[in-house]
Design an enzyme around this catalytic site. Structure first.
Site, mmCIF file in Angstrom:
data_model
loop_
_atom_site.group_PDB
_atom_site.id
_atom_site.type_symbol
_atom_site.label_atom_id
_atom_site.label_comp_id
_atom_site.label_asym_id
_atom_site.label_seq_id
_atom_site.Cartn_x
_atom_site.Cartn_y
_atom_site.Cartn_z
ATOM 1 C CB SER A 89 72.356 6.861 53.988
ATOM 2 O OG SER A 89 72.639 6.191 52.775
ATOM 3 C CE LYS B 235 53.349 -10.905 62.164
ATOM 4 N NZ LYS B 235 53.250 -9.470 62.513
#
Length: 288
Positions: free
Chosen positions: A108, A160
């Site tokens: 990764s 949000k």
């Protein structure tokens, strides 16, 4: 009496100098005398760190550091941390040759960092690849209901609170978060395709986030050779005219904390834990 005072004054000055060296070794030992190959280790969880970027920049401007060997043993970390070091290595490579050696794991964000080096060497048993991004989220709504906790958050928009563990995800929020992850995944793949000569078939194979061994990584074009630090030095000597006698010396990216720093850090751990978790960002790490 004068002799005794001078002796105590001398001992006090000596103790002060020794304590200063112990607490601030970098102030007294700026670097190595003579030409050398700088070896930097990227080990463990990768995150954005100002000190490690400054260290790489210092190596770039050190006339005695004739080449750089980057040793990676990491399952990954944050996307931002990986990109930061990748960019620093690319800039470093403009000044002097850089080679990467993979250890047990370079996956990764660990592999993203390796892409910053023009030549990548893996051990046959290295676990690498895992080219992917994920967002660590927790759905604690059922647990909260059981213990009588309800969210009382007030948000300015419908998305949000999409990452809040106390808010049930909607179809809209799931699509929003998936698009964000996919966008960063495409960015990661661009780093791979821009730095490695790979066929479309090879890219298709590694784009699902799978981890592979070093031997398989060589077949897929993710690395250039199998070997170790000796292999890396031979490559530097052969392709960049680095002296065979040049010593390989460790340069610490981030200094080890002394006793007082460790104590102070432990006192702040509880206070900073929540903030650190919120600042983690998108993850590019191998998931066992």
């Amino acid at each position: 009496m004068d002799r005794a005072r001078r002796r105590w004054r001398f001992m006090a000055i000596l103790a002060f100098i020794l304590l200063s060296i112990f607490l601030f070794p970098g102030f007294y030992f700026k670097g190595y005398v003579g030409d050398y190959i700088a070896r930097v280790d990227v080990v463990g969880f990768i995150s954005s760190d100002k000190e490690q970027l400054e260290t790489l920049n210092n190596i770039a401007h050190d006339p005695h550091a004739k080449a750089v060997m980057v040793y990676i043993d990491s399952p990954g970390g944050t996307m931002v941390g990986g990109v930061d070091i990748y960019n620093a290595l690319r800039r470093l490579n403009e000044q002097k040759p850089v080679v990467c050696v993979m250890g047990t794991t370079a996956a990764s964000a660990g592999y993203m960092i390796a892409l910053g080096c023009p030549y990548i060497i893996a051990n046959p048993g290295t676990l690498t690849g895992s080219i992917g991004v994920f967002m660590p989220l927790v759905d604690a709504t059922e647990l909260a209901n059981k213990i009588g906790v309800q969210s009382a958050s007030v948000a300015s928009g419908s998305l949000k609170m999409a990452t809040s563990p106390l808010e049930k995800q909607t179809n809209e929020s799931k699509v929003y978060l998936k698009n964000m992850v996919d966008d960063l995944q495409n960015t990661f793949l661009e780093y791979v395709t821009n730095n490695r000569q790979m066929t479309d078939k090879q890219v298709e194979i590694i784009s699902d986030g799978r981890a592979v061994t070093g031997r398989r990584a060589l077949e897929l074009g993710l690395v250039d050779a199998l070997g170790d630090v000796i292999t890396a030095k031979k490559w530097l000597v052969k392709h960049h005219s680095i002296s065979h006698d040049a010593p390989v010396r460790d340069v610490v990216l981030v200094h080890e904390r002394n006793f007082f720093e460790k104590v102070f850090s432990s006192l702040l751990f509880v206070e900073n834990f929540s903030a650190k978790m919120q600042a983690t960002g998108m993850m590019a790490t191998l998931k066992p």
